[in-house]
Design an enzyme around this catalytic site. Structure first.
Site, mmCIF file in Angstrom:
data_model
loop_
_atom_site.group_PDB
_atom_site.id
_atom_site.type_symbol
_atom_site.label_atom_id
_atom_site.label_comp_id
_atom_site.label_asym_id
_atom_site.label_seq_id
_atom_site.Cartn_x
_atom_site.Cartn_y
_atom_site.Cartn_z
ATOM 1 N N ASP A 193 19.509 32.653 32.148
ATOM 2 C CA ASP A 193 20.359 33.739 32.672
ATOM 3 C C ASP A 193 21.844 33.557 32.367
ATOM 4 O OD1 ASP A 193 20.815 31.723 34.557
ATOM 5 O OD2 ASP A 193 20.739 33.086 36.282
ATOM 6 N N SER B 34 19.208 30.040 48.658
ATOM 7 C CA SER B 34 19.711 30.235 50.025
ATOM 8 C C SER B 34 21.205 30.570 50.032
ATOM 9 C CB SER B 34 19.421 29.022 50.902
ATOM 10 O OG SER B 34 19.949 27.867 50.331
ATOM 11 N N ASP C 53 20.014 34.823 40.661
ATOM 12 C CA ASP C 53 19.769 34.710 42.106
ATOM 13 C C ASP C 53 20.335 35.901 42.878
ATOM 14 O OD1 ASP C 53 18.838 32.365 41.116
ATOM 15 O OD2 ASP C 53 20.068 31.039 42.324
ATOM 16 N N GLU D 137 13.657 30.298 32.857
ATOM 17 C CA GLU D 137 14.527 29.359 33.572
ATOM 18 C C GLU D 137 15.641 28.886 32.647
ATOM 19 O OE1 GLU D 137 14.791 29.282 36.885
ATOM 20 O OE2 GLU D 137 12.728 28.561 37.072
#
Ligand code: GLA
Length: 388
Positions: free
Chosen positions: A36, A129, A175, A33
């Site tokens: 990236d 999302s 993501d 976490e």
């Protein structure tokens, strides 16, 4: 779902040419976490919930977008010649940003599009999302504009670029990459420094992955995310005065120990330490999984949480309570906050036999300690973006 969406599409956009249906998933991240954008590793997977979209070409040069999740926004319309960001377009700015990015990358967008969206990702969870909307839009462009030389990785990169340059959120590649490239029963061990990746089998026959929504509203995420990013960039610059590295992800914990004194501020030392140790934990966790050592994997997830809480300071009281309650339960292999942080959700690996008691007990204890009612989702891994 396919036929239902087509029926709705015809109801909303009117009869005419047939529509095709596309899907892009949401994502979870098992470990890695805030690595990236530091050239480190991540270990996410795509899940079975996500964004569906039905689409067809228009005869003119306009984008017409409608979401069944946001009927209050109505039909969002914009000409291809002016796709500029408009506050009132709300969610519609995500697809507009992707189309704009494709155009800016010299992809031939030869006509307008009608697109109907429907997502079954619960709001506010932080499981990708917006990237899911972006990637499904990229896939529609690839398919309906005949952009055969555009790969799924290109779609992920264009989605990230749309976030950076159009939305104004400097997110990492995790993501959109996971959403574009996910594979059922696998997690992706992705090296964000060069986008090399390996699919690691994730056949959890005795365990489930549970996502727990803290219901704590995520606030000022963008500002605090950018602040962390800037602190890491600054720490990297300070380290580069004594060591030839391109990213924090290149450092082992041992080397970091030796050079950390070059970082002038104690806060930046903590931020950089998280980036370095989280990357090392991710590498170790994938190794542990390879050997079937889920116990070790879970321990590394727990350590990840502590580092996110103490060194990176992106957790919050509610997430800490959820994780603490999970750690206290039998049958929990590992649990940690997931995603950007400051609210949102946790990810836990729980033995099958303990799932019901986990949901009940963690839910009860969390509610009595915070007054909030957590939501639990037992998630399944799924494939990346696809034409249905
Ligand atoms: C958000 C960003 C990702 C990643 C995570 C933290 O989800 O979109 O790129 O940085 O936060 O790991």
């Amino acid at each position: 779902m396919r036929q239902q969406l087509i029926d709705k599409f015809l109801e909303i956009f009117g009869e005419g040419d047939d529509a095709n249906v596309y899907f892009a998933p949401g994502r979870i991240n098992l470990i890695g976490e805030h690595t990236d954008y530091n050239g480190g590793h991540v270990f996410p997977c795509a899940i079975t919930i996500g964004t569906y979209a039905a689409a067809r070409r228009r005869k003119d040069q306009e984008l017409h977008l409608y979401s069944l999740n946001y009927p209050e926004n109505g039909m969002i319309q914009a000409p291809l010649s002016d796709l500029s960001y408009r506050q009132k377009d709300g969610w519609g700015n995500y697809p507009k940003g992707v189309v704009q990015t494709f155009i800016s990358k010299n992809c031939r967008v030869s006509c307008g599009l009608d697109i109907l969206y429907y997502g079954d990702i619960p709001k506010g969870l932080g499981i990708g999302s917006s990237a899911s909307i972006e990637v499904v839009t990229g896939l529609i462009l690839k398919e309906l504009m005949g952009l055969s030389d555009i790969s799924l990785v290109d779609i992920a990169l264009f989605s990230q670029l749309a976030e950076h340059e159009y939305i104004g959120m400097s997110c990492g590649i995790m993501d959109p990459f996971t959403i574009a490239m996910g594979k059922k029963d696998h997690a992706i061990f992705l090296d964000t420094s060069d986008l090399s990746y390996v699919y690691a089998p994730l056949l959890l026959s005795h365990e489930k992955i549970i996502i727990t929504n803290s219901q704590k509203k995520r606030s000022a995420v963008d500002t605090r995310y950018h602040e962390r990013r800037a602190q890491c960039a600054e720490a990297l610059k300070e380290l580069q005065t004594v060591i030839a590295i391109r990213d924090l992800g290149e450092l082992t914990a041992e080397v970091f120990e030796k050079v950390q004194e070059m970082i002038a501020s104690p806060v930046r030392v903590c931020r950089a330490r998280h980036a370095v140790t989280e990357n090392q934990r991710t590498i170790q966790a994938v190794e542990a999984l390879k050997h079937g050592d889920l116990f070790e994997f879970g321990q590394l997830m727990n350590a990840s949480h502590l580092s996110l809480k103490e060194d990176y300071e992106v957790s919050c009281e509610e997430l800490d309570i959820l994780v603490e309650e999970a750690w206290n339960m039998d049958g929990v292999l590992g649990s940690r906050m997931m995603g950007a942080g400051f609210g949102g959700c946790t990810v836990s690996i729980v033995e099958n036999s303990a799932v019901n008691s986990f949901i009940q007990k963690v839910g009860e204890n969390y509610q009595s300690r915070t007054g909030l009612q957590a939501e639990f989702y037992v998630v399944e891994t799924g494939n990346g973006a696809t034409v249905l």
